[in-house]
Design an enzyme around this catalytic site. Structure first.
Site, PDB file in Angstrom:
ATOM      1  CB  SER A 114      -0.934   0.006   1.219  1.00  0.00           C
ATOM      2  OG  SER A 114      -0.208  -0.280   2.410  1.00  0.00           O
ATOM      3  CG  ASP A 128       2.260  -6.752   1.516  1.00  0.00           C
ATOM      4  OD1 ASP A 128       1.866  -7.852   1.940  1.00  0.00           O
ATOM      5  OD2 ASP A 128       1.519  -5.749   1.469  1.00  0.00           O
ATOM      6  CD  GLU A 182      -2.446  -8.958  -2.768  1.00  0.00           C
ATOM      7  OE1 GLU A 182      -2.290  -7.821  -2.282  1.00  0.00           O
ATOM      8  OE2 GLU A 182      -2.941  -9.158  -3.900  1.00  0.00           O
ATOM      9  CD  GLU A 194      -7.780  -5.550   1.509  1.00  0.00           C
ATOM     10  OE1 GLU A 194      -7.928  -4.379   1.151  1.00  0.00           O
ATOM     11  OE2 GLU A 194      -6.688  -6.166   1.391  1.00  0.00           O
TER      12      GLU A 194
END
Length: 274
Positions: free
Chosen positions: A50, A88, A120, A186
């Site tokens: 992010s 991440d 992810e 999420e």
């Protein structure tokens, strides 16, 4: 176990052991000063991709590079002593093959000191997660709304409604079975997040997934009111530092133009004081 009572940073297995116990607390961080601010309060701190949006002004996370993640990871590591550091894996650094994922995860951990990486994906990433875990790389999984897949998901939409709920339940079981020590959920309906939390033996970390998860995470710039381009529904603003910062900058500019700053007390005498 709580971050405020702990003297040393936990390891991934410590986070895993918090399943069903006191809620796990986490925030994102991208800089040393911000990491220092949250170190005593958080169980783990995530250097999220992010950062592409909230720090670098990108429109998505897709342009974030390994070099960016490592640079910000090193900065955050300097500010932590009690919270565990997770970083991440950026888009394109792990999807090609388990071997690619291992090379890049090992580089991230080696160059930042991170205790774990986050990636992810659900069932299709289970093989990669198992490959990493077997080679000493702790993995935090991430399912539901996966921002790196926003183009195939049709944007930043709630996931897991209707028939899609069973697919996400299968995703959660797959990443837990592959050895992930926790999983971020999420933007899921709260009822589904509760089902997943009850149905797997690793902690769930919610972001827009209700209060029933084993822990919570927010983007720190969102909850402090620093990032104002948009405001997700699931974000609670605990401060409005963006507004306060704009007001402070405006006051500074006004004083400079009025020659009210710097004042005499901000200057130096010709001779040093005795």
């Amino acid at each position: 176990m709580s971050a405020t009572a702990r003297k040393t940073a936990p390891l991934p297995e410590d986070i895993r052991a918090m399943k069903g116990r006191a809620p796990i607390v986490s925030l994102t961080a991208y800089t040393t000063p911000m990491a220092r601010m949250m170190d005593a309060a958080c169980d783990f701190v995530l250097v999220g991709d992010s950062l592409g949006m909230v720090v670098h002004g990108m429109t998505s996370t897709l342009g974030v590079t390994m070099e960016m993640m490592i640079l910000h990871g090193q900065a955050v590591a300097r500010g932590l002593s009690r919270a565990m550091l997770v970083i991440d894996m950026p888009f394109g650094s792990y999807e090609e093959s388990p071997e690619q994922a291992f090379r890049n995860a090992a580089r991230i951990m080696r160059e930042t000191g991170a205790a774990a990486v986050k990636l992810e994906g659900g069932q299709h990433m289970a093989e990669t997660i198992a490959f990493l875990v077997a080679r000493g790389v702790p993995v935090m999984a991430h399912i539901g709304l996966t921002p790196q897949s926003m183009n195939t998901l049709g944007g930043y939409k709630v996931q897991g409604r209707g028939e899609a709920a069973e697919r996400l339940m299968a995703d959660a079981r797959a990443v837990a079975g592959a050895g992930a020590f926790s999983v971020v959920l999420e933007k899921l309906p709260s009822v589904l997040a509760d089902r997943i939390t009850a149905g797997i033996d690793i902690p769930t970390i919610g972001i827009g997934a209700g209060a029933g998860c084993d822990g919570q995470i927010l983007v720190v710039d969102d909850m402090l009111g620093l990032f104002t381009a948009f405001r997700p529904k699931f974000v609670k603003r605990y401060a409005e530092l963006g507004d306060a910062g704009e007001a402070a900058i405006a006051a500074y500019a006004e004083e400079v133009r009025a020659r009210a700053f710097p004042a005499p007390e901000h200057g130096f005498a010709e001779e040093a004081p005795n």
